[in-house]
Design an enzyme around this catalytic site. Structure first.
Site, PDB file in Angstrom:
ATOM      1  N   LYS A 157       0.825  -1.202   0.000  1.00 15.62           N
ATOM      2  CA  LYS A 157       0.000   0.000   0.000  1.00 15.62           C
ATOM      3  C   LYS A 157       0.859   1.251   0.000  1.00 15.62           C
ATOM      4  CE  LYS A 157      -1.216   2.506   3.188  1.00 15.62           C
ATOM      5  NZ  LYS A 157      -1.620   3.119   4.484  1.00 15.62           N
ATOM      6  N   ASP A 208      -6.193   0.760   1.152  1.00 13.65           N
ATOM      7  CA  ASP A 208      -6.179   0.798   2.614  1.00 13.65           C
ATOM      8  C   ASP A 208      -7.528   0.288   3.119  1.00 13.65           C
ATOM      9  OD1 ASP A 208      -7.974   2.817   2.096  1.00 13.65           O
ATOM     10  OD2 ASP A 208      -6.860   4.383   3.128  1.00 13.65           O
TER      11      ASP A 208
END
Length: 212
Positions: free
Chosen positions: A121, A139
C-alpha cells in the site's frame, strides 16, 4: 446494473465533484511524504499531521534522519500507533535511502518495497502521489467502500485482490485519483462503524445501502 455501468456511475460522480484530489497528509518533499505514509499505517492522517511538523523540523531529509537514533525519533512519533516499530523503520529506511539511493527516494515499486516499513500500500501511495503513476493503493477505507458499493466481489478478500479488481475496471488515467475518491468517501461518508447512507449519492445503486 452491470458492473461496467456501476463503475461509470461512481467514477462520473467523483470526477464531477472532485476533479482534482490528493492526499490529506502534509509534507514538503518526496521523502517527507514517505515518512508521513509510513506513520499513517493504522493511524489517522489528522494525528500524523500533528506529529510531522516537529519531526520534519529536526529531520527534514533522509540524510538527517539517517544520522538519528531511533529513540530520538520515537520522542516525536510516540503519539502515533506502534511508535517503537515506526521509529525504527524510519531510521532504517532513511539509512537505506541515503546509502543505496543517494538520498533520493527510489521511483520504482520493487525498490520501494525493499525499504523497511514499506508494504504494497505504501509503495503504491508513493507511486500515485509522489510520482504521478497509475497505481491503486488499497487501505481499509478503499477495501471497505469497494465491497459495500459492489465494485469488487466477495471473493476479493485481500487488499491485493481488491487492488487487482479495481485496476482491471478503472481507467489508468483515473487510478491515482480513484484511490483518493474511495478513501475520502470511506473516511467521511461510508464510515466503518456506521455508513451515513442518507448523505451518500450512491444509495440508489449501492447494494449495501440502508436508505432504499
Amino acid at each position: 446494473m452491470k458492473k461496467s455501468e456501476l463503475y461509470k456511475y461512481v467514477l462520473d460522480y467523483f470526477r464531477g465533484i472532485h476533479p482534482e484530489v490528493t492526499t490529506e497528509l502534509e509534507f514538503g518533499s518526496v521523502f517527507q511524504l514517505l515518512v508521513a505514509v509510513v506513520l499513517s499505517a493504522q493511524c489517522t492522517d489528522k494525528r500524523v499531521n500533528q506529529v510531522t511538523p516537529e519531526l520534519f523540523a529536526h529531520y527534514p531529509d533522509a540524510r538527517s534522519m539517517a544520522e538519528a537514533d531511533e529513540f530520538e525519533v520515537y520522542e516525536y512519533v510516540k503519539s502515533v500507533s506502534y511508535p517503537n516499530a515506526k521509529a525504527r523503520h524510519l531510521v532504517e529506511l532513511a539509512r537505506m535511502i541515503q546509502n543505496e539511493y543517494g538520498g533520493e527516494v527510489p521511483h520504482d515499486f520493487d525498490s520501494l518495497l525493499r525499504l523497511p516499513g514499506v508494504g504494497r500500500k505504501t509503495a503504491n501511495v508513493m507511486l500515485a502521489v509522489a510520482f504521478g503513476e497509475a497505481a491503486m493503493p488499497v487501505d481499509t477505507h478503499v477495501f471497505r467502500v469497494s465491497h459495500r458499493l459492489g465494485l469488487v466481489p466477495r471473493t476479493a478478500d485481500t487488499p491485493l485482490k481488491v487492488e487487482q479488481q479495481l485496476v482491471k475496471h478503472i481507467p489508468a488515467d483515473d487510478l491515482a485519483k480513484a484511490h483518493h475518491w474511495l478513501l475520502l468517501h470511506g473516511r467521511y461518508i461510508c464510515t466503518s462503524r456506521k455508513a451515513h447512507c442518507e448523505k451518500c449519492e450512491f444509495k440508489a445503486v449501492c447494494p449495501s445501502s440502508t436508505c432504499k
